[in-house]
Each structure stands twice: as C-alpha cells, then as structure tokens.
Design a protein around this motif. Sequence first.
Motif, PDB file in Angstrom:
ATOM      1  N   ARG A  88       0.798  -1.212   0.000  1.00 13.48           N
ATOM      2  CA  ARG A  88       0.000   0.000   0.000  1.00 13.48           C
ATOM      3  C   ARG A  88       0.843   1.279   0.000  1.00 13.48           C
ATOM      4  O   ARG A  88       1.824   1.379   0.728  1.00 13.48           O
ATOM      5  CB  ARG A  88      -0.898   0.027   1.240  1.00 13.48           C
ATOM      6  N   PRO A  89       0.381   2.274  -0.774  1.00  6.31           N
ATOM      7  CA  PRO A  89       1.042   3.587  -0.717  1.00  6.31           C
ATOM      8  C   PRO A  89       0.747   4.326   0.583  1.00  6.31           C
ATOM      9  O   PRO A  89       1.425   5.303   0.906  1.00  6.31           O
ATOM     10  CB  PRO A  89       0.448   4.330  -1.921  1.00  6.31           C
ATOM     11  N   GLN A  90      -0.265   3.859   1.344  1.00 11.17           N
ATOM     12  CA  GLN A  90      -0.592   4.527   2.607  1.00 11.17           C
ATOM     13  C   GLN A  90       0.463   4.313   3.679  1.00 11.17           C
ATOM     14  O   GLN A  90       0.500   5.049   4.663  1.00 11.17           O
ATOM     15  CB  GLN A  90      -1.952   4.046   3.136  1.00 11.17           C
ATOM     16  N   SER A 245       5.878   6.077  -2.910  1.00 12.25           N
ATOM     17  CA  SER A 245       5.428   5.965  -1.521  1.00 12.25           C
ATOM     18  C   SER A 245       5.003   4.527  -1.256  1.00 12.25           C
ATOM     19  O   SER A 245       4.523   3.846  -2.161  1.00 12.25           O
ATOM     20  CB  SER A 245       4.240   6.907  -1.266  1.00 12.25           C
ATOM     21  N   GLY A 246       5.185   4.084  -0.006  1.00 16.86           N
ATOM     22  CA  GLY A 246       4.604   2.798   0.357  1.00 16.86           C
ATOM     23  C   GLY A 246       5.564   1.778   0.922  1.00 16.86           C
ATOM     24  O   GLY A 246       6.776   1.973   0.975  1.00 16.86           O
ATOM     25  N   TYR A 248       5.291  -2.810   2.236  1.00 15.93           N
ATOM     26  CA  TYR A 248       4.501  -4.033   2.102  1.00 15.93           C
ATOM     27  C   TYR A 248       4.577  -4.868   3.375  1.00 15.93           C
ATOM     28  O   TYR A 248       5.536  -4.780   4.148  1.00 15.93           O
ATOM     29  CB  TYR A 248       4.983  -4.877   0.915  1.00 15.93           C
ATOM     30  N   THR A 275      -5.448   3.580  -4.541  1.00 12.65           N
ATOM     31  CA  THR A 275      -4.078   3.524  -5.071  1.00 12.65           C
ATOM     32  C   THR A 275      -3.731   4.743  -5.921  1.00 12.65           C
ATOM     33  O   THR A 275      -2.596   4.854  -6.391  1.00 12.65           O
ATOM     34  CB  THR A 275      -3.879   2.257  -5.909  1.00 12.65           C
ATOM     35  N   TYR A 278      -0.438   5.349  -8.157  1.00 18.97           N
ATOM     36  CA  TYR A 278       0.737   4.572  -7.756  1.00 18.97           C
ATOM     37  C   TYR A 278       0.866   3.199  -8.420  1.00 18.97           C
ATOM     38  O   TYR A 278       1.944   2.619  -8.430  1.00 18.97           O
ATOM     39  CB  TYR A 278       0.725   4.363  -6.233  1.00 18.97           C
TER      40      TYR A 278
END
Length: 422
Positions: A88-90, A245-246, A248, A275, A278
């Motif tokens: 995730r880019p979060q 960004s991100g 895993y 997303t 990204y």
Amino acid sequence: MSHSWKAELPEELQEKVAKVDKMIAPRLAEIDEQVLYNQQRVLNLFRKHHVGEEDLVPSTGYGYDDIGRDKLEAIYADYFKVDDALVRPQFASGTHAISTALFSMLRPGDTLYYLTGTPYDTIQEVIGLAGDKPGNMSEYGIKFKTTELLDNGEVDYQHAENDLADPSIKVVAIQRSLGYAVRASFTVAKIRKMISFVKRVRPDVNIFIDNCYGEFSETEEPTFFGADLMAGSLYKNAGAGLVKSGAYLVGRKDLIEGAGSRLTVPGAGKGEGATWGYLRDMYQGFFMAAHTTGEAQKGMVYAAALCAEMGMDVAPKWDEPRTDIVQTVNFGEPDPMVKFCAAIQHFSPMNSFVDPIPYHQDGYEDEVVMASGSFVEGSTIELSSDGPLRPPYRLYIQGGLSYAHAKIAITQAVNETFYQNK
C-alpha cells in the motif's frame, strides 16, 4: 582527448580501480546469475496472473474493488510464498509497516521479543526505548525484551531459549539487515536457523521479519521457511527506485487481515485504500526489483573492494556472501567519514550542490550525517550513505540504481577523501 571516465583520476587510483575491476569480475557474474533466477520468478508470476493495462488503472476514494491492487498483492504473496499481502502507498515508510505489523499482533501485557538484539533507532522509538514522542508501545502496556547478540554477531541461542520461557512473549522479531549495529546482516540461511529454533522452543508465537534492504538479494526469502509476517519498504529494493510511496507486509492470512485493520479500520481492513496514481510504478518497480537490487549489490561489492584497497575496514568484504544492499566502511574518526559522505552527495543526480551537515534527526539518538541525492526522497535503493557520528565512525553505504553510477560516485568519493589534498 581521452574518453575514459577515470582519465582525470590520480594514476595511483586508476591502478587500484583496474585491480579491483579484475578482482571482482567473477563475483559480479554470480550476481548476474542471481538476478536472472529472481527475474524469471517475477516474470512467471506476471504471466500467471495475466497482468494487463487494466490492472494499472488506479482507484480513488475508499478504494473498494481495486482489481489492480488486489492482483499486485496476489503477486507479492506468490513471490514470497505466503497466504496474503498488503502492498500500500498509505504506508509512510518501512518503519510504519513494521509498527503496523507489531501493533496488530500485540496487546497490553504482551511482550515483543527481538531475537537479534536491540533494533535500530526508529524502531526503538516505536517500542518506547528512545525518544519522548507519544503513541509508543510502552504507553499501551506492551513490554519489550531482547537477547543481545554474542561478541561475534551471532544469536545467543542458549540465552534466548531461557528468555523465551516468558509466557508473555507473543511475537519474536528478527531484523535481517544490520541497521546501525556493528554486526553482519543475517543471511537467509541464518534466518532459517533462527525460525527453526523459535518454532522448536515456542511454536505458539508469531515470527516477524524486518526484511528491509533484503528483498531479491538472495534467491530465497525468510518467508520460504515459515516466518509468519514480514515487512519491507518500497523505497528500497522492492520499489526499484520507481515507487514514490509505500511499503509491504506479507504473511499468514489472519495476520495480514489484522494488519489491514490496523492500517485502516476494523471492518474495512485491507478492503479500503485507494491507489491513486501509484499502481503503474508499483507493478513496474516490482518487475524491475531483481535487476535493480543486483545493480546495487554490484556497486557495494565494488565499494567494499576499493575501500579495502585504501586500507579501510569494510563489512562485508567484497567476496563474502551478501544478503542486502548495505556496505559499511569504518573511518575511525569523524572528518573523513563526513567528507566521504559529502562526496557521495556531490556525485548524485539530485542536489549535487549540497553539503551534508551532521544533525539530530527525529528517530535517532546521535547526530547523523546523510547523503541522498535521490529522485524519490529518502529512497535507499538509490545510492545514499549515512551514519551516526559515534565510534567507530562507521558509514553505511547502500543502493545504486545502476552499477555505473555507484562505481563513479564511490571512486570519486575515494578521490575527494584521500587524494585531493595530497
């Protein structure tokens, strides 16, 4: 007019470079074979999962039914041979992913146990061992315990077996790379032994791996041998310098679901999370990761060999096994360490005109000097160097999108540090 990249170097340094080139050629060929093996595995997975243009279309808002995101996570799960993944880019950083994973598995009264000694500075802040920022584990009543490594940098299994008798221990963490420790990074073979040990002594605990800097550095990963949950950063190997960004997480399905609830909210879990723009970079980054990691490893082999030729203490040595993209060089005193670091900055594509100045950075106890002229801020798969200003004044060099860039920058750093004032 000479067209050699090293024509303006001192003759002595040119001779050292020529010697190093010849010496390390067989090692570079071994890395090429590793890249081919890992690249084939990734390519086969892209083919297996029928990746197409429609998978690169990003979602917005809540991110429900993001087909491309779900397929990318299935590819990660397949590559690391686990049930599920959260890509995730979060995630703001690898540390964020690690924190999310640990908080999702631990409850008040539980103990987090590090088998590989005290973790690096930013994780110490998460735990509550350092810093004074709110929200750390100690505030939630989560305890911490570790068995420090032996003097030779290996796990103290005898002591660890006694420590693991504590029934409050619910998560055993293993840190693959060395952080700012004075030890070698742990190979997958050594981590496999650690996992086997923990499963024998405490089969009820969850085994967590901090895999930052490690992906694609060997032909096997820790999850192949029973690790329950593993984290890594997309600013490092798995993003290949393309991902903006991100991070895993990969592992057991129930643990990924728990981490998804921690990242977003219970109920929505990993079903939420748009997303935006990204996905294309995340797919292409993972596809390029085997190659880019190999390029970085070649650069670090070269750095080890050339710095050793200059009489410096390096780890690992150029011909030793590598399990990440990090090379350490001991300078013994601060001035040459800062000067070498500055030269890395001067021979970067971005901000080459900047001089790194040691300073206190959030998350670190000592003053730190950092060079990172990267396209993605903070990217450490791109060539960078950093280290705390404390004995033995050890600089941590990592990354390099291309072997050519790493070779030029390292050579020029040696030149600026050791030859220009002669």
